[in-house]
Design a protein around this motif. Sequence first.
Motif, short mmCIF file in Angstrom:
data_model
loop_
_atom_site.label_atom_id
_atom_site.label_comp_id
_atom_site.label_asym_id
_atom_site.label_seq_id
_atom_site.Cartn_x
_atom_site.Cartn_y
_atom_site.Cartn_z
N MET A 48 0.69 -1.06 0.21
CA MET A 48 0.08 0.15 0.29
C MET A 48 0.90 1.22 0.21
O MET A 48 1.83 1.25 0.56
CB MET A 48 -1.13 0.17 1.20
N LYS A 49 0.28 2.38 -1.06
CA LYS A 49 0.97 3.31 -1.06
C LYS A 49 0.64 4.58 -0.25
O LYS A 49 -0.56 4.48 -0.47
CB LYS A 49 1.58 3.36 -2.33
N VAL A 50 1.03 5.50 0.62
CA VAL A 50 0.98 6.27 1.45
C VAL A 50 1.62 7.39 0.76
O VAL A 50 2.04 7.26 1.19
CB VAL A 50 0.83 6.26 3.15
N LEU A 51 0.85 8.29 0.74
CA LEU A 51 1.49 9.88 1.01
C LEU A 51 1.62 10.76 1.85
O LEU A 51 0.09 11.12 2.12
CB LEU A 51 0.35 10.49 -0.71
N ILE A 52 2.32 12.04 2.75
CA ILE A 52 2.30 12.01 3.73
C ILE A 52 2.45 13.66 3.26
O ILE A 52 3.59 13.34 2.49
CB ILE A 52 3.38 11.97 4.53
N VAL A 53 1.85 14.70 3.07
CA VAL A 53 2.17 15.77 2.88
C VAL A 53 2.05 16.54 3.95
O VAL A 53 1.39 16.96 5.25
CB VAL A 53 0.74 16.10 1.86
N ASP A 54 2.89 17.73 4.40
CA ASP A 54 3.17 18.60 5.94
C ASP A 54 5.03 19.17 5.59
O ASP A 54 5.66 19.23 4.91
CB ASP A 54 3.16 17.29 7.41
N ASN A 55 4.00 20.47 5.95
CA ASN A 55 4.80 21.73 5.76
C ASN A 55 6.40 21.43 7.24
O ASN A 55 7.57 22.16 7.17
CB ASN A 55 4.97 22.72 5.11
N GLU A 56 6.40 20.39 7.84
CA GLU A 56 6.87 20.37 8.90
C GLU A 56 7.77 19.00 8.32
O GLU A 56 7.86 18.16 8.52
CB GLU A 56 6.40 19.92 10.28
N ARG A 57 9.37 19.23 8.77
CA ARG A 57 10.36 18.35 8.62
C ARG A 57 9.92 16.96 9.06
O ARG A 57 10.14 16.12 8.98
CB ARG A 57 11.58 18.61 8.57
N HIS A 58 10.17 17.73 10.14
CA HIS A 58 10.33 16.41 11.49
C HIS A 58 8.65 15.07 11.91
O HIS A 58 8.60 14.26 11.87
CB HIS A 58 10.21 16.83 12.73
N ILE A 59 7.73 15.52 11.41
CA ILE A 59 6.72 15.67 11.18
C ILE A 59 6.65 14.56 10.35
O ILE A 59 6.03 13.13 9.83
CB ILE A 59 5.10 16.04 11.31
N LEU A 60 6.90 14.65 8.57
CA LEU A 60 7.36 13.84 7.78
C LEU A 60 7.99 12.85 7.86
O LEU A 60 7.97 11.46 7.14
CB LEU A 60 7.91 14.92 6.64
N MET A 61 9.55 13.61 8.75
CA MET A 61 10.30 12.22 8.90
C MET A 61 9.38 10.87 9.86
O MET A 61 10.40 9.72 9.94
CB MET A 61 11.82 12.67 10.24
N SER A 62 9.57 11.62 11.44
CA SER A 62 9.18 10.84 12.34
C SER A 62 7.49 9.43 11.64
O SER A 62 6.96 8.10 11.60
CB SER A 62 7.90 10.95 12.98
N LEU A 63 6.36 10.80 10.86
CA LEU A 63 5.29 9.94 9.79
C LEU A 63 5.79 8.88 9.15
O LEU A 63 5.50 7.70 9.12
CB LEU A 63 4.51 10.11 9.58
N GLY A 64 6.53 9.23 8.47
CA GLY A 64 7.30 8.33 6.93
C GLY A 64 8.15 7.44 7.64
O GLY A 64 8.16 5.93 6.89
N ASP A 98 6.14 18.67 1.38
CA ASP A 98 6.00 20.20 2.21
C ASP A 98 5.39 20.41 2.05
O ASP A 98 5.27 21.71 2.64
CB ASP A 98 8.10 20.23 2.62
N ASN A 99 4.64 20.19 0.35
CA ASN A 99 3.69 21.80 -0.31
C ASN A 99 2.76 21.21 -1.10
O ASN A 99 2.75 20.28 -0.76
CB ASN A 99 4.68 22.71 -0.67
N ALA A 100 1.47 22.63 -1.06
CA ALA A 100 0.54 21.74 -2.45
C ALA A 100 0.91 21.06 -3.51
O ALA A 100 0.32 20.39 -4.18
CB ALA A 100 -0.79 22.73 -1.86
N ILE A 101 2.27 22.20 -3.72
CA ILE A 101 2.82 21.93 -5.32
C ILE A 101 3.11 20.90 -5.53
O ILE A 101 2.66 19.73 -6.70
CB ILE A 101 2.38 22.85 -5.77
N ASP A 102 3.63 20.21 -5.18
CA ASP A 102 4.64 19.59 -4.53
C ASP A 102 3.95 17.69 -5.04
O ASP A 102 3.58 16.93 -5.44
CB ASP A 102 5.55 19.02 -3.88
N ALA A 103 2.32 18.24 -3.47
CA ALA A 103 1.39 16.84 -3.18
C ALA A 103 0.99 16.79 -4.25
O ALA A 103 0.68 15.26 -4.95
CB ALA A 103 0.69 17.94 -2.15
#
Length: 139
Positions: free
Chosen positions: A1-17, A31-36
Amino acid sequence: MKVLIVDNERHILMSLGRCLSDLGYDIECCDNAIDAKQSYEAFRPDLLIADISLPVAYSVVPFINKSRGNTAGLELLKYIRLIKKESTPVMVVSCHSDEGVFNKSFELGVNDYAKMPLSISEIEARVKRLTGSTGLCLN
């Protein structure tokens, strides 16, 4: 299963990822809506986890309503639900206490809404429920 995580806080991305990767999910982070939006199109996730308060990366973005301030995550949700007409499960994670933002999220078809601060175990339980998966997060 694939999960896309979008958040502008790097530590949240790293922890969740890291947590979701440990559970066996294929993870992509933005980390932004366009890239998401671009990642959503290319990656085709089975679950989207997104913050509401996302920065806009570029000055001319047709799918973002700039009058919404820092709620580009809602615009991303509108894009997925109203323009693409897709039903990919979406979990919003946000520190927004604005009841209007909360209500708008559900009006747009969000499947779950978690207010920050979050624990990894809470995210793990919510992701398992949304994806129907099992497993342990090894931190």
